[in-house]
Motif scaffolding. Structure first.
Motif, mmCIF file in Angstrom:
data_model
loop_
_atom_site.group_PDB
_atom_site.id
_atom_site.type_symbol
_atom_site.label_atom_id
_atom_site.label_comp_id
_atom_site.label_asym_id
_atom_site.label_seq_id
_atom_site.Cartn_x
_atom_site.Cartn_y
_atom_site.Cartn_z
ATOM 1 N N PHE A 1 3.345 18.499 -4.442
ATOM 2 C CA PHE A 1 3.212 17.051 -4.255
ATOM 3 C C PHE A 1 4.237 16.385 -5.160
ATOM 4 N N ARG A 2 5.365 15.992 -4.619
ATOM 5 C CA ARG A 2 6.483 15.509 -5.428
ATOM 6 C C ARG A 2 6.867 14.060 -5.137
ATOM 7 N N ILE A 3 6.454 13.514 -3.982
ATOM 8 C CA ILE A 3 7.011 12.240 -3.526
ATOM 9 C C ILE A 3 5.896 11.218 -3.299
ATOM 10 N N LEU A 4 6.107 10.019 -3.830
ATOM 11 C CA LEU A 4 5.216 8.888 -3.584
ATOM 12 C C LEU A 4 6.072 7.707 -3.158
ATOM 13 N N ASN A 5 5.912 7.278 -1.927
ATOM 14 C CA ASN A 5 6.625 6.107 -1.418
ATOM 15 C C ASN A 5 5.623 5.015 -1.094
ATOM 16 N N LEU A 6 5.891 3.832 -1.613
ATOM 17 C CA LEU A 6 5.050 2.669 -1.391
ATOM 18 C C LEU A 6 5.620 1.844 -0.246
ATOM 19 N N ASP A 7 4.747 1.139 0.448
ATOM 20 C CA ASP A 7 5.127 0.466 1.687
ATOM 21 C C ASP A 7 5.555 -0.971 1.426
ATOM 22 N N GLY B 1 0.838 -1.187 0.000
ATOM 23 C CA GLY B 1 0.000 0.000 0.000
ATOM 24 C C GLY B 1 0.875 1.239 0.000
ATOM 25 N N PHE B 2 0.301 2.345 0.455
ATOM 26 C CA PHE B 2 1.051 3.588 0.541
ATOM 27 C C PHE B 2 1.865 3.621 1.832
ATOM 28 N N HIS B 3 3.107 4.020 1.736
ATOM 29 C CA HIS B 3 3.916 4.303 2.914
ATOM 30 C C HIS B 3 3.739 5.772 3.287
ATOM 31 N N HIS B 4 4.087 6.666 2.360
ATOM 32 C CA HIS B 4 3.805 8.077 2.587
ATOM 33 C C HIS B 4 3.841 8.852 1.280
ATOM 34 N N MET B 5 3.190 9.995 1.293
ATOM 35 C CA MET B 5 3.190 10.943 0.204
ATOM 36 C C MET B 5 3.848 12.218 0.711
ATOM 37 N N GLY B 6 4.685 12.847 -0.098
ATOM 38 C CA GLY B 6 5.441 14.005 0.361
ATOM 39 C C GLY B 6 5.074 15.278 -0.375
ATOM 40 N N ARG C 1 14.253 2.232 6.032
ATOM 41 C CA ARG C 1 15.067 1.902 4.863
ATOM 42 C C ARG C 1 14.256 2.291 3.649
ATOM 43 N N ALA C 2 14.930 2.869 2.669
ATOM 44 C CA ALA C 2 14.229 3.364 1.495
ATOM 45 C C ALA C 2 14.990 3.004 0.231
ATOM 46 N N VAL C 3 14.242 2.880 -0.851
ATOM 47 C CA VAL C 3 14.809 2.680 -2.180
ATOM 48 C C VAL C 3 14.215 3.750 -3.081
ATOM 49 N N HIS C 4 15.069 4.549 -3.701
ATOM 50 C CA HIS C 4 14.610 5.593 -4.601
ATOM 51 C C HIS C 4 14.746 5.130 -6.046
ATOM 52 N N PRO D 1 8.702 10.411 -14.701
ATOM 53 C CA PRO D 1 8.478 11.839 -14.913
ATOM 54 C C PRO D 1 7.352 12.406 -14.067
ATOM 55 N N GLU D 2 6.490 11.542 -13.525
ATOM 56 C CA GLU D 2 5.363 12.022 -12.721
ATOM 57 C C GLU D 2 5.776 12.463 -11.324
ATOM 58 N N GLY D 3 6.936 12.058 -10.859
ATOM 59 C CA GLY D 3 7.352 12.442 -9.516
ATOM 60 C C GLY D 3 8.482 11.562 -9.021
ATOM 61 N N TYR D 4 8.864 11.790 -7.774
ATOM 62 C CA TYR D 4 9.944 11.016 -7.155
ATOM 63 C C TYR D 4 9.318 9.836 -6.416
ATOM 64 N N VAL D 5 9.575 8.665 -6.928
ATOM 65 C CA VAL D 5 8.888 7.452 -6.502
ATOM 66 C C VAL D 5 9.889 6.526 -5.824
#
Length: 291
Positions: A91-97, A7-12, A137-140, A147-151
């Motif tokens: 709204f630039r960041i989308l991190n999945l959990d 799911g979603f971890h966080h949106m930045g 821990r994160a993976v970029h 191009p839609e954002g930093y995922v």
């Protein structure tokens, strides 16, 4: 097949005006965690160092909205946040959990994406038992391929230090994130939708102009630029493809709407709730619904 992405971890939401962003979301009726400075690692295995950013969070017990600010322009910037803000803020960041960052990294690279490898993140947080160090821990994903954002994906190592019960009750009745909406350039739409389908291991479904990928605990929605006006009438487009909006679940739409309108912010009725323009929410459109 077992899903690695849960799911979603966080949106930045990124800004150089963290004070203003904090005030706006407080006025909207969100409870915010205390401001915390980041310690970041530049490469896999490197020790985290004090960075140029700090954040406050809107916490829901699972996912959260990160209010991310550049607070010291002279400090190290190992995660290249200043370059992100130079492009545009919002709204630039989308991190999945995930619960396994290494497996998540393999999933991303298997989908043809270049990644940073697994990086460490720390920040000091205040808990009812005293100061503690939040670790994750994160993976970029290489931003040139999204191009839609930093995922990316993220794994909590100390989830209870982040999602503390005292920060989970919001005066506006918010209780979670149901969806994230991406606007994709028409020519790149199929590639973006296919990429997320592979990463999320989800079958795309159509819902009007939206293509929807269901993660179980939330859904990712993608709309073509040519159809964006139907979903986001009158909204600004900061890029050809971009992270456009979040859908916030609330206990009661009328209560949430009244809370936000008391701040002097206009809202627009939708079929099952209401909408706050990205112009009024520091670059992130906000849908509110009880569904």
């Amino acid at each position: 097949m077992t899903r690695n992405i849960r799911g979603f971890h966080h949106m930045g939401i990124l800004t150089r005006d963290l004070d203003g962003l904090e005030q706006r979301f407080t006025e909207f009726g969100f409870t915010l965690s205390p401001r915390s400075r980041h310690l970041l690692s530049e490469r896999p295995g490197a020790a985290p160092v004090p960075g140029c950013t700090a954040n406050l969070c809107v916490l829901f017990g699972g996912s959260y909205i990160e209010l991310l600010g550049i607070v010291d322009e002279s400090a190290p910037d190992p995660w290249h946040t200043k370059a992100m803000a130079d492009e545009y803020e919002g709204f630039r960041i989308l991190n999945l959990d995930t619960d396994d960052a290494e497996a998540g990294d393999r999933l991303l690279t298997g989908a043809g994406l270049r990644t940073s490898g697994v990086l460490g993140l720390e920040r000091e947080v205040d808990t009812e038992g005293g100061p503690r160090t939040m670790r994750a821990r994160a993976v970029h994903v290489d931003g040139t391929s999204t191009p839609e954002g930093y995922v990316g994906i993220a794994q909590h190592l100390t989830r209870t230090y982040v999602h503390q019960p005292r920060y989970l009750a919001h005066p506006n009745g918010a209780r979670g994130i149901a969806a994230v909406l991406i606007v994709a350039e028409d020519d790149g739409f199929d590639a973006i939708a296919d990429r997320y389908a592979r990463v999320l291991q989800a079958r795309p479904e159509r819902d009007g102009p939206r293509t929807v990928l269901d993660m179980g605990s939330g859904q990712l929605e993608i709309v073509r630029t040519s159809d964006a006006g139907e979903v986001l009438p009158g909204e600004p487009a900061p890029s050809k493809s971009y992270l456009a909006a979040m859908t916030v679940l609330v206990d009661d739409v009328d209560t949430a709407r009244a809370t936000i309108e008391r701040s002097g912010t206009e809202t627009r009725a939708t079929g099952d709730g209401f909408f706050v323009s990205s112009r009024d929410a520091y670059g992130a459109g906000l849908f509110f619904t009880t569904r």
